[in-house]
Design an enzyme around this catalytic site. Structure first.
Site, PDB file in Angstrom:
ATOM      1  N   GLY A 163     -14.036  -1.746  -6.215  1.00 58.44           N
ATOM      2  CA  GLY A 163     -15.342  -1.194  -5.828  1.00 58.44           C
ATOM      3  C   GLY A 163     -15.320  -0.343  -4.579  1.00 58.44           C
ATOM      4  O   GLY A 163     -16.370  -0.132  -3.963  1.00 58.44           O
ATOM      5  N   GLY A 164     -14.138   0.132  -4.149  1.00 58.31           N
ATOM      6  CA  GLY A 164     -14.089   1.000  -2.974  1.00 58.31           C
ATOM      7  C   GLY A 164     -14.730   0.332  -1.774  1.00 58.31           C
ATOM      8  O   GLY A 164     -14.437  -0.828  -1.469  1.00 58.31           O
ATOM      9  N   ASP A 222      -7.980   8.207   0.983  1.00 61.98           N
ATOM     10  CA  ASP A 222      -8.464   7.089   1.798  1.00 61.98           C
ATOM     11  C   ASP A 222      -8.202   7.310   3.288  1.00 61.98           C
ATOM     12  O   ASP A 222      -8.715   6.579   4.132  1.00 61.98           O
ATOM     13  CB  ASP A 222      -7.824   5.761   1.350  1.00 61.98           C
ATOM     14  CG  ASP A 222      -8.579   5.127   0.193  1.00 61.98           C
ATOM     15  OD1 ASP A 222      -9.672   5.629  -0.145  1.00 61.98           O
ATOM     16  OD2 ASP A 222      -8.089   4.141  -0.371  1.00 61.98           O
ATOM     17  N   ASN A 236      -6.653   4.270  -6.596  1.00 64.44           N
ATOM     18  CA  ASN A 236      -7.844   4.770  -5.911  1.00 64.44           C
ATOM     19  C   ASN A 236      -8.917   5.076  -6.945  1.00 64.44           C
ATOM     20  O   ASN A 236      -9.578   4.165  -7.410  1.00 64.44           O
ATOM     21  CB  ASN A 236      -7.556   5.971  -5.007  1.00 64.44           C
ATOM     22  CG  ASN A 236      -8.737   6.248  -4.075  1.00 64.44           C
ATOM     23  OD1 ASN A 236      -9.524   5.332  -3.810  1.00 64.44           O
ATOM     24  ND2 ASN A 236      -8.889   7.465  -3.608  1.00 64.44           N
ATOM     25  N   THR A 242     -10.207   0.303  -8.987  1.00 66.28           N
ATOM     26  CA  THR A 242      -9.246  -0.623  -8.467  1.00 66.28           C
ATOM     27  C   THR A 242      -9.343  -1.819  -9.374  1.00 66.28           C
ATOM     28  O   THR A 242     -10.271  -1.931 -10.144  1.00 66.28           O
ATOM     29  CB  THR A 242      -9.665  -0.944  -7.025  1.00 66.28           C
ATOM     30  OG1 THR A 242      -9.584   0.249  -6.290  1.00 66.28           O
ATOM     31  CG2 THR A 242      -8.856  -2.039  -6.398  1.00 66.28           C
ATOM     32  N   ARG A 244       0.843  -1.189   0.000  1.00 71.88           N
ATOM     33  CA  ARG A 244       0.000   0.000   0.000  1.00 71.88           C
ATOM     34  C   ARG A 244       0.885   1.249   0.000  1.00 71.88           C
ATOM     35  O   ARG A 244       2.006   1.230   0.555  1.00 71.88           O
ATOM     36  CB  ARG A 244      -0.821  -0.051   1.290  1.00 71.88           C
ATOM     37  CG  ARG A 244      -1.816   1.063   1.488  1.00 71.88           C
ATOM     38  CD  ARG A 244      -3.053   0.855   0.709  1.00 71.88           C
ATOM     39  NE  ARG A 244      -4.131   1.719   1.176  1.00 71.88           N
ATOM     40  CZ  ARG A 244      -5.153   2.081   0.421  1.00 71.88           C
ATOM     41  NH1 ARG A 244      -5.250   1.663  -0.827  1.00 71.88           N
ATOM     42  NH2 ARG A 244      -6.103   2.841   0.908  1.00 71.88           N
ATOM     43  N   SER A 269      -7.599   0.760   3.818  1.00 70.65           N
ATOM     44  CA  SER A 269      -8.114   0.294   2.522  1.00 70.65           C
ATOM     45  C   SER A 269      -9.263  -0.662   2.721  1.00 70.65           C
ATOM     46  O   SER A 269      -9.397  -1.296   3.775  1.00 70.65           O
ATOM     47  CB  SER A 269      -6.987  -0.421   1.774  1.00 70.65           C
ATOM     48  OG  SER A 269      -7.473  -0.972   0.580  1.00 70.65           O
ATOM     49  N   SER A 270     -10.089  -0.794   1.682  1.00 69.86           N
ATOM     50  CA  SER A 270     -11.132  -1.825   1.692  1.00 69.86           C
ATOM     51  C   SER A 270     -10.732  -3.016   0.833  1.00 69.86           C
ATOM     52  O   SER A 270     -11.460  -4.007   0.760  1.00 69.86           O
ATOM     53  CB  SER A 270     -12.442  -1.246   1.153  1.00 69.86           C
ATOM     54  OG  SER A 270     -12.860  -0.174   1.960  1.00 69.86           O
ATOM     55  N   THR A 290      -4.423  -0.614  -6.948  1.00 70.53           N
ATOM     56  CA  THR A 290      -5.266   0.515  -7.332  1.00 70.53           C
ATOM     57  C   THR A 290      -4.499   1.827  -7.399  1.00 70.53           C
ATOM     58  O   THR A 290      -3.404   1.957  -6.838  1.00 70.53           O
ATOM     59  CB  THR A 290      -6.411   0.668  -6.296  1.00 70.53           C
ATOM     60  OG1 THR A 290      -7.350   1.636  -6.751  1.00 70.53           O
ATOM     61  CG2 THR A 290      -5.891   1.116  -4.937  1.00 70.53           C
TER      62      THR A 290
HETATM   63  O1  DON Z   1      -8.104   1.009  -0.992  1.00 68.87           O
HETATM   64  C1  DON Z   1      -9.288   1.315  -1.104  1.00 68.87           C
HETATM   65  O2  DON Z   1     -10.158   0.894  -0.368  1.00 68.87           O
HETATM   66  C2  DON Z   1      -9.704   2.214  -2.246  1.00 68.87           C
HETATM   67  N1  DON Z   1      -8.602   3.057  -2.625  1.00 68.87           N
HETATM   68  C3  DON Z   1     -10.182   1.359  -3.377  1.00 68.87           C
HETATM   69  C4  DON Z   1     -10.708   2.145  -4.544  1.00 68.87           C
HETATM   70  C5  DON Z   1     -11.510   1.328  -5.460  1.00 68.87           C
HETATM   71  O3  DON Z   1     -11.767   0.182  -5.239  1.00 68.87           O
HETATM   72  C6  DON Z   1     -12.057   1.990  -6.660  1.00 68.87           C
HETATM   73  N2  DON Z   1     -12.670   0.999  -7.499  1.00 68.87           N
HETATM   74  N3  DON Z   1     -13.549   0.716  -8.031  1.00 68.87           N
END
Ligand code: DON
Length: 582
Positions: free
Chosen positions: A478-479, A428, A406, A386, A109, A457-458, A404
């Site tokens: 998918g955040g 984030d 982000n 991502t 990360r 992060s997710s 990702t």
């Molecule tokens: O690490 C994370 O949780 C976010 N930066 C992820 C971003 C993300 O999944 C965007 N995608 N669709």
């Protein structure tokens, strides 16, 4: 237009139509459809892009293992899927080494630069300046991807780095035919990308127009950077002329990353989180991912109910999922952050007894408003794009990798002369307690900005094991919705015994405590929606926090069957995904 395209993806996802699956002449046994996963004997790579999956496959066929294939795919995605594939971002890789029966959880990360500070994104009124947090040079954390991929390769791969990086270098230097998905995406993000000179030069034609499907996109500067990494390893990125270019871009545009930050970047092998759901062992990513902790926490809640008897995706089943999600995301807001800076109560959160205590609080016939749910008061201390890809080889090695920038294309800014985009991962962090980030997530001190800290992060790359054998590699973009998408994949496979394709195709739901809204994908039956609304759920359509996105996640899953065949499914929710196998 956006809506119509989104709707088409959703409908195609639900019908499992072939239109979104690229076909190839690879001699695999069957193709991925809703009920039939791609099946193969020797190895498989599932990613968001056909060129990248094929890059991994090429390496498997050369005798590389699942790790070599993953690294090849990771570098190739940085060329062919610039929305999220990257050199300038970061991620997590879960590796299973069959010969040692060992899992490695590699954290690469991004880290906050040394000059970052807690209130750096607040304006003079003390409010969060979202533009600064998401689109300025200061939104970039110190990139981790090159360290992560090269370290995985050096320690666990079997082929030389140069061999594994050759497909990516070729794709960047010789160019590749732009897919429909990439042409559509680049055009849609033209505004963000063309305000930055380096990005405009890289991703649009000389006259400023967009690439059409089938036209060749060449990225000579990126090829040069990749070659430098292939020759010198991580030092080819964190030191030398590539590092000079990064620092130059920072200095000319007000960014914070210095040579010292780049030299000081390190990836970290962390102890994987292990839990169980009935007879399936779930091995997943520890903090600074929040996903692993919360998936284990939620599975513990479900395990005490007979979920199977409720019926897959029935109103009563989805009610239990939703209520449990609210408790998990409430705890996330308070307890999750970089474990190197904040004492995350991992064992308390993933304790089966804590799961039971949440289960007892959940009303089985009515939704509890989010305002009445709070993070657990005191748990004991312990002493918008991502992309995910999965690989598996015939020996049973497997890799689940999520990385990702982000948002799609990160902050939209490329490093001039080096040909790659930078992340906006600093968003984030929790810029201010209670103020939502780009995915509507809130947090506090646990995830406040500090120099050298990694933003929460997710992302949740996850491995499953059954009867002591490697079973599944999966994960999703998918955040904030990553955690719940992966959770539902685990339930579909571990509880309902679905194959990889069926588990992928089933419609999903998402709730993240705040906003108090239950997002349901199209495809759930109308009576289920009505029943959930009657129970008090604030049922919304399908929008997520990613602009224009109509679906929840895009899982890339490989499942090893008891008969030894490797079965996989590229999620059709986002266009272009592809399972390559032989
Ligand atoms: O690490 C994370 O949780 C976010 N930066 C992820 C971003 C993300 O999944 C965007 N995608 N669709």
């Amino acid at each position: 237009m956006r809506f119509i395209v989104g709707l088409l993806f959703s409908v195609a996802a639900l019908l499992g139509q072939g239109a979104l699956y690229a076909q190839s002449s690879t001699p695999i046994i069957t193709y991925n459809t809703q009920f039939h996963p791609t099946l193969a004997r020797n190895g498989m790579v599932v990613s968001q892009d056909e060129h990248a999956s094929n890059a991994g496959l090429e390496i498997l066929k050369l005798g590389g293992n699942a790790i070599d294939a993953a690294v090849a795919t990771g570098f190739a995605l940085a060329v062919t899927h610039p929305q999220a594939g990257n050199l300038g971002g970061g991620g997590f890789m879960m590796i299973y080494l069959k010969s040692e029966d060992r899992v490695i959880a590699l954290d690469y990360r991004e880290m906050a630069p040394k000059a970052a500070s807690k209130d750096m994104f607040l304006n003079e009124n003390g409010d969060v300046d979202n533009r600064k947090a998401r689109f300025s040079m200061q939104s970039s954390g110190v990139p981790g991807s090159v360290m992560g991929l090269t370290e995985a390769q050096r320690k666990y791969g079997t082929l030389p780095l140069a061999t594994v990086m050759a497909p990516a270098i070729r794709l960047a230097g010789e160019g590749f035919p732009v897919s429909w998905a990439l042409a559509y995406s680049l055009d849609r993000y033209k505004g963000r990308l063309s305000t930055d000179d380096a990005s405009r030069n890289q991703f649009f034609k000389v006259d400023g127009s967009s690439y059409q499907e089938g036209e060749i996109l060449r990225q000579p500067e990126l090829a040069k950077t990749l070659t430098e990494i292939s020759d010198k390893g991580a030092a080819g990125f964190y030191e030398g002329w590539v590092a000079d270019r990064i620092v130059e871009s920072m200095q000319t545009q007000g960014g914070l990353i210095t040579h010292d930050d780049l030299k000081g970047y390190f990836a970290k092998e962390r102890e994987a989180l292990e839990g169980t759901y009935r007879d399936v062992k779930v091995v997943t990513m520890p903090p600074p991912s929040s996903g692993g902790v919360h998936i284990l926490q939620m599975l513990n809640v479900f395990e005490g109910w007979d979920m199977k008897a409720l019926g897959h995706n029935s109103a009563n089943y989805l009610h239990r999922l939703t209520e449990t999600m609210k408790y998990a995301y409430a705890d996330r807001s308070k307890y999750l952050g970089d474990p190197d800076f904040f004492n995350v109560p991992i064992s308390a959160l993933t304790d089966k007894a804590y799961g039971s205590s949440i289960r007892r609080k959940i009303k089985l016939d009515a939704a509890t408003p989010s305002t009445e749910i709070a993070p657990a008061p005191n748990l004991p201390d312990e002493s918008k794009d991502t992309t995910h890809f999965s690989t598996m080889d015939a020996a049973g090695n497997m890799v689940a990798n999520t990385y990702t920038l982000n948002f799609s294309y990160g902050n939209g800014r490329s490093v001039a002369g080096a040909g790659f985009l930078l992340n906006n991962e600093m968003d984030d962090f929790s810029a201010k307690p209670g103020s939502p980030n780009g995915f509507g997530l809130i947090g506090g001190v646990a995830n406040a900005i500090e120099p050298g800290k990694r933003p929460l992060s997710s992302m949740t790359p996850t491995l499953l094991f059954k009867n002591g054998q490697p079973y599944v590699a999966t994960g999703s973009p998918g955040g904030s919705t990553i955690i719940t998408a992966v959770l539902q994949m685990v339930m579909n496979i571990a509880e309902f015994d679905m194959n990889a394709a069926t588990a992928t195709a089933r419609p999903r739901i998402h709730h993240q405590w705040f906003p108090d809204r239950l997002i349901m994908e199209p495809g759930h039956s109308v009576d289920t929606r009505l029943r959930l609304a009657e129970m008090g759920h604030n049922v919304s359509g399908t929008a997520s926090y990613n602009e224009g996105e109509r679906v929840l996640g895009a899982t890339m899953t490989i499942l090893r069957r008891p008969d030894g065949l490797i079965s996989g499914s590229a999620d059709p929710r986002r266009p272009g995904a592809y399972a390559a196998a032989y």
